[in-house]
Motif scaffolding. Structure first.
Motif, PDB file in Angstrom:
ATOM      1  N   TYR A  30       1.222  -0.947  -0.537  1.00 49.36           N
ATOM      2  CA  TYR A  30      -0.189   0.037  -0.087  1.00 49.36           C
ATOM      3  C   TYR A  30       0.898   1.218  -0.085  1.00 49.36           C
ATOM      4  N   ILE A  31       1.431   1.227   0.692  1.00 47.66           N
ATOM      5  CA  ILE A  31       2.621   2.122   1.209  1.00 47.66           C
ATOM      6  C   ILE A  31       2.944   2.775  -0.183  1.00 47.66           C
ATOM      7  N   PHE A  32       3.832   1.510  -0.709  1.00 46.38           N
ATOM      8  CA  PHE A  32       4.328   1.612  -2.074  1.00 46.38           C
ATOM      9  C   PHE A  32       3.554   2.089  -2.730  1.00 46.38           C
ATOM     10  N   TYR A  33       2.497   1.899  -2.753  1.00 42.95           N
ATOM     11  CA  TYR A  33       1.760   2.255  -4.500  1.00 42.95           C
ATOM     12  C   TYR A  33       1.293   3.279  -4.333  1.00 42.95           C
TER      13      TYR A  33
ATOM     14  N   VAL B  14      -9.152  -6.449  15.410  1.00 43.44           N
ATOM     15  CA  VAL B  14      -9.424  -5.537  15.339  1.00 43.44           C
ATOM     16  C   VAL B  14      -8.368  -3.735  14.555  1.00 43.44           C
ATOM     17  N   VAL B  15      -7.349  -3.925  15.615  1.00 39.63           N
ATOM     18  CA  VAL B  15      -6.535  -2.907  14.802  1.00 39.63           C
ATOM     19  C   VAL B  15      -5.809  -3.576  13.524  1.00 39.63           C
ATOM     20  N   MET B  16      -5.904  -4.540  12.510  1.00 38.90           N
ATOM     21  CA  MET B  16      -5.503  -4.911  11.899  1.00 38.90           C
ATOM     22  C   MET B  16      -6.180  -4.328  11.156  1.00 38.90           C
ATOM     23  N   GLY B  17      -7.594  -4.450  10.775  1.00 31.72           N
ATOM     24  CA  GLY B  17      -9.435  -3.788  10.568  1.00 31.72           C
ATOM     25  C   GLY B  17      -8.838  -2.079  10.613  1.00 31.72           C
ATOM     26  N   VAL B  18      -8.713  -1.355  11.919  1.00 31.86           N
ATOM     27  CA  VAL B  18      -7.924   0.025  11.604  1.00 31.86           C
ATOM     28  C   VAL B  18      -7.379   0.368  10.743  1.00 31.86           C
ATOM     29  N   ILE B  19      -6.302  -0.598  10.925  1.00 26.67           N
ATOM     30  CA  ILE B  19      -4.945   0.284  10.090  1.00 26.67           C
ATOM     31  C   ILE B  19      -5.299  -0.247   8.982  1.00 26.67           C
ATOM     32  N   LEU B  20      -6.266  -1.230   7.726  1.00 31.67           N
ATOM     33  CA  LEU B  20      -6.712  -1.570   7.038  1.00 31.67           C
ATOM     34  C   LEU B  20      -7.595  -0.631   6.421  1.00 31.67           C
ATOM     35  N   LEU B  21      -9.031   0.280   7.550  1.00 34.99           N
ATOM     36  CA  LEU B  21      -9.771   0.727   6.951  1.00 34.99           C
ATOM     37  C   LEU B  21      -8.905   2.587   7.063  1.00 34.99           C
ATOM     38  N   ALA B  22      -7.784   3.287   7.703  1.00 38.26           N
ATOM     39  CA  ALA B  22      -7.502   3.717   7.695  1.00 38.26           C
ATOM     40  C   ALA B  22      -6.326   4.159   6.716  1.00 38.26           C
ATOM     41  N   MET B  23      -5.687   3.233   5.846  1.00 39.90           N
ATOM     42  CA  MET B  23      -5.070   3.221   5.326  1.00 39.90           C
ATOM     43  C   MET B  23      -6.141   3.757   3.667  1.00 39.90           C
ATOM     44  N   GLY B  24      -7.490   2.924   3.321  1.00 39.98           N
ATOM     45  CA  GLY B  24      -8.413   2.808   2.487  1.00 39.98           C
ATOM     46  C   GLY B  24      -8.602   4.540   2.867  1.00 39.98           C
ATOM     47  N   ALA B  25      -9.198   5.442   3.717  1.00 38.11           N
ATOM     48  CA  ALA B  25      -9.164   6.469   4.337  1.00 38.11           C
ATOM     49  C   ALA B  25      -8.693   7.348   3.621  1.00 38.11           C
TER      50      ALA B  25
END
Lengths: 501, 351
Positions: A30-33, B14-25
């Motif tokens: 993701y970061i790379f992208y 949950v924490v992993m999900g939060v991180i993934l959500l943060a990435m998407g946001a």
């Protein structure tokens, strides 16, 4: 209840590492992208400027080629003009041609149509040149040149405004890229925390039963066999280990219990046996005691002695007195210590009794160092030696038997020597006796009842030394027995003197 | 332990999900911000007609108001009016801009023409190319323009004349006033601007009744020079022939005039009759520095031109002359104009 075998430690650890790695991989991708996208955006910021620059450059080259061609009619220049024209047409095709309110776009439309007008003029000029119509191609070039100037001006102006706008965008993008980098760092940090947290948690979960097992093992090592290994239901190898340990400790407990029970049973058996033996001895003793009451015997004998005295039978009186003394001494507990003097008196009594019985057959002689008479020693020792000498030496010989008893000092020892002139002992028998292998030989039959082995053992135990007796056959015939007693009044330097005849 | 394990796993999920959500946001926010970054204030509408508007001084405030009026009206009918030459770095003459507009094949041209022959040629050329040309503010007579939009210059001159007479009368009442007041009219050089000529004619006509009471003269300002206006006014004010009444026929001249009068402490000694209702001019009227100003509604003028051009483009017919009314602003009615200006902002300025 045992949990079903779920997954081995290896599977668990692999699971953790694979998931963490995959997660980190996804985040990195993701970061790379994102960064790639940002960089591409930054790269594309000035693409419009580059496009306009190319447009301007191509226009300039085209104009230059046109001028050169009109000037020289060089076919090369015409060719390059057409090349540039083609490029230029391709380029302007990408421009906006719609009427919109955005100034840049509208300027693009103007540039597009002005370019078309310019190309028409240039075409006209080239045709005129071909037709050698000087005034027409001059006019055409003039118009083209004018529009060229406007075009360049328009392109440059657009370029400038676009550049200004793009610079703004560029700085905006740079700022956002910084944000992105910080965001990425925060993201990575978060992921790292999650990964570390999870690994710590999982390994903790895996290690925890190990620790419990180790604690239980320590407790058992301290000797507390009642501790159970904890029941681990993780379903992995630790469960197996814990189960096996529990089985093992259970087996050990059963084994210890069985061993203990066996030991107790054996102890009880031995105790029983001892009690039985004791009871038997006690019974024998009681039986013997019941047979003769020694006091009754002494009193009877004393009464007999007095009777003989009153009747004037002096010899009978002495005999009976001797008998009484002998039995009194005999009745004493054999465990009680006696003195050498007391022992010698018993021997005197015994010899007297024998001589009365066997009509003075035994010639008894004694030489005693008077200073040793108080030497303590176990009782009933010397009498047993004399009895043996009589029974096994003198009785079976022809002629008068003689016993010579000497007591003298030899070093730290009081030495008691009993020599007879009997048939002499067999050296093998003598060794056997010394080794303590002779049984109660002929005991019970006309004997005071104590065998040589008994005498030797008691002496050895009494003085706590091995060499207490010597037995040897005399060369002139007969047997000599020597006893060595510890003497506390030592007379050093005096050699053992043989007083025997 | 198994329970704790499950809770921990759930927490980590949950924490992993939060991180993934943060990435998407973050991704969505990034894209949206990028779109904002490249956005300009222009709308994305596509218009049917492209009308080029060419003024002699595209950066003039009055012209800006005219353009604004035309632009708004054009947008409403589906025609985009471009302030032609505004975005260019180089300065081009009206004729050059005309040539450029013709080359750019616009649908219509609204131009502030001058009397030169070149302009007529270009207008004719454009007509030949099928591009209708409309003149505004100043006309190109005898050309094939389709229409001319302007205030009635002669009537305007008469208004000026009456204002001059009024000012002369006021001065006459003062003690020690010279018998004949000196009246200077600032006119752009060369007399090319026929409108100003017409206005001047109107003034002369209006004051002809009492010529003995004033010396009417014109002062020419070379409009080609960039800073000519201010210099000319300064020379005039500080010169020996200091006028008593200064008549300005352009917005820039008006501003230069009152600025100069204020700077050299001539307030009350020189009466200024101005042109155009810029914010500053209105303010000076309120303070009494400028006696009055005569204004054509610039927005109205632009609107009239755009509507005329649109009518021609759609119906191929438009009236040859499109007049725009003029207004006189004095101390009495300046308040309402200031209010109006404040409401509309500078865009709705008036001439």
């Amino acid at each position: 209840m045992r949990a079903k075998r779920e997954a081995s430690i290896r599977t668990k650890l692999t699971e953790v590492f694979v998931i963490v790695s995959f997660f980190v991989f996804v985040v990195n991708i993701y970061i790379f992208y994102s960064q790639n996208k940002a960089i591409r955006q930054i790269d594309s910021v000035y693409s419009h400027n580059i496009q306009l620059n190319e447009l301007s450059g191509t226009l300039e080259q085209m104009q230059d080629a046109l001028y050169q061609y009109l000037n020289t009619k060089s076919s090369d220049k015409l060719e390059s003009y057409y090349t540039y024209e083609q490029d230029y047409r391709d380029m302007i095709r990408q421009l906006n041609t719609q009427i919109v309110s955005e100034p840049d776009k509208l300027m693009e439309k103007n540039i597009y149509y002005m370019s078309e007008a310019y190309l028409e003029e240039t075409e006209r000029a080239i045709e005129a040149k071909r037709g050698r119509n000087v005034s027409r191609y001059n006019e055409g070039y003039g118009k083209a040149n004018q529009i060229y100037g406007y075009l360049q001006s328009c392109i440059n102006s657009t370029n400038a405004t676009v550049f200004l706008n793009n610079s703004h965008n560029y700085s905006l993008l740079r700022t956002k890229l910084d944000y992105l980098i910080w965001f990425s760092l925060a993201l990575l940090l978060g992921v790292m925390l999650v990964a570390v947290g999870w690994i710590v948690m999982m390994t903790g979960n895996i290690i925890k039963p190990f620790k419990e097992l180790a604690d239980a093992a320590n407790e058992i090592a301290k000797g507390n066999m009642e501790v159970d290994f904890p029941d681990v239901e993780t379903g992995d190898e630790i469960s197996t280990v814990s189960g096996a340990c529990n089985k093992m400790i259970e087996s050990i407990r059963v084994y210890i219990r069985e061993t203990k029970e066996n030991y107790e049973r054996e102890n009880k058996l031995v105790e029983k046996e001892l009690i039985m033996k004791n009871d038997l001895k006690e019974a024998q003793l009681k039986y013997l005691q019941a047979q003769i009451n020694p006091h009754f015997l002494f009193n009877s004998l004393n009464a007999g002695a007095q009777l003989a005295m009153m009747e004037g039978a002096e010899r009978a009186c002495i005999f009976i007195e001797n008998m009484a003394d002998f039995f009194r001494y005999n009745v004493r507990n054999t465990d009680q210590d006696a003195t050498l003097g007391e022992e010698l008196r018993l021997v005197d009594n015994y010899i007297y009794i024998l001589n009365v019985r066997f009509a003075g057959d035994i010639h008894y002689e004694k030489r005693v160092d008077e200073r040793l008479l108080h030497t303590p020693m176990p009782s009933m020792i010397i009498q047993s030696i004399i009895e043996n000498a009589v029974n096994h030496g003198i009785r079976e010989m022809e002629g008068a038997g003689s016993i010579c008893l000497s007591v003298y000092r030899e070093g730290d020892f009081a030495c008691i020597q009993v020599a007879d002139n009997g048939k002499g002992i067999d050296s093998q028998v003598a060794e056997k006796i010394l080794r303590g292998e002779s049984a109660h030989s002929e005991s019970g039959r006309d004997s005071a009842g104590i065998g040589m082995d008994n005498v030797i053992n008691r002496l050895r135990r009494y003085y706590d030394m091995e060499h207490v007796i010597d037995i040897r056959r005399l060369e002139e015939g007969g047997t000599e027995v020597r006893l060595y007693l510890h003497s506390h009044n030592s007379l050093r330097g005096k050699d053992c003197v043989n007083h025997c005849l | 332990m198994v329970q704790g394990n499950r809770t921990g796993k759930f927490l980590i999920a949950v924490v992993m999900g939060v991180i993934l959500l943060a990435m998407g946001a973050a991704n969505v926010i990034w894209d949206r911000n990028m779109a904002l970054g490249q956005e300009s204030d222009a709308d994305s509408a596509v218009y049917q007609y492209h009308i080029a508007m060419i003024g002699s001084s595209p950066y003039d405030e009055f012209w800006a108001s005219v353009y604004e009026g035309a632009n708004e009206t054009g947008k409403a009918c589906g025609a985009f009016v471009e302030n032609f030459g505004q975005g260019l770095e180089a300065d081009y003459t009206v004729e050059e801009l005309m040539q450029m507009a013709i080359a750019a094949k616009v649908d219509g041209i609204i131009v502030e023409a001058d009397k030169g022959d070149g302009m007529k040629e270009w207008i004719d050329l454009a007509a030949g190319e099928g591009i209708p040309v409309m003149t505004i503010l100043s006309d190109a007579p005898n050309s094939s323009r389709i229409s001319f939009v302007s205030g009635n210059s002669y009537a305007l001159g008469e208004v000026y004349g009456s204002q001059i007479l009024e000012a002369v009368q006021e001065r006459g009442r003062e003690e020690g006033a010279p018998k004949a007041a000196k009246v200077a009219v600032l006119i752009n050089a060369g007399g090319k601007n026929s409108q100003q000529g017409l206005i001047y004619s109107g003034i002369r006509e209006a004051v002809s009744a009492s010529p003995e009471r004033m010396n009417l003269s014109t002062v020419s300002i070379d409009s080609q020079g960039r800073f000519e206006s201010e210099e000319t006014v300064r020379n005039l004010v500080l010169g020996e022939e200091r006028p008593d009444i200064l008549v300005c026929l352009s917005a820039v001249d008006t501003i230069s005039a009152y600025q100069c009068v204020v700077d050299y402490n001539m307030v009350g000694k020189i009466t200024i009759i101005g042109y155009y209702s810029s914010e500053e001019t209105l303010e000076e009227i309120r303070r009494g520095v400028v006696k009055s100003t005569i204004s054509i509604n610039a927005g109205e003028m632009g609107k009239t031109a755009a509507e005329g051009m649109y009518d021609f483009l759609t119906k191929e017919h438009v009236s040859e002359y499109l007049p725009v009314a003029s207004e006189l602003i004095t101390l009495e009615n300046v308040g309402s104009y200031i209010e109006g200006a404040e409401k509309e902002g500078i865009k709705g300025g008036r001439l």
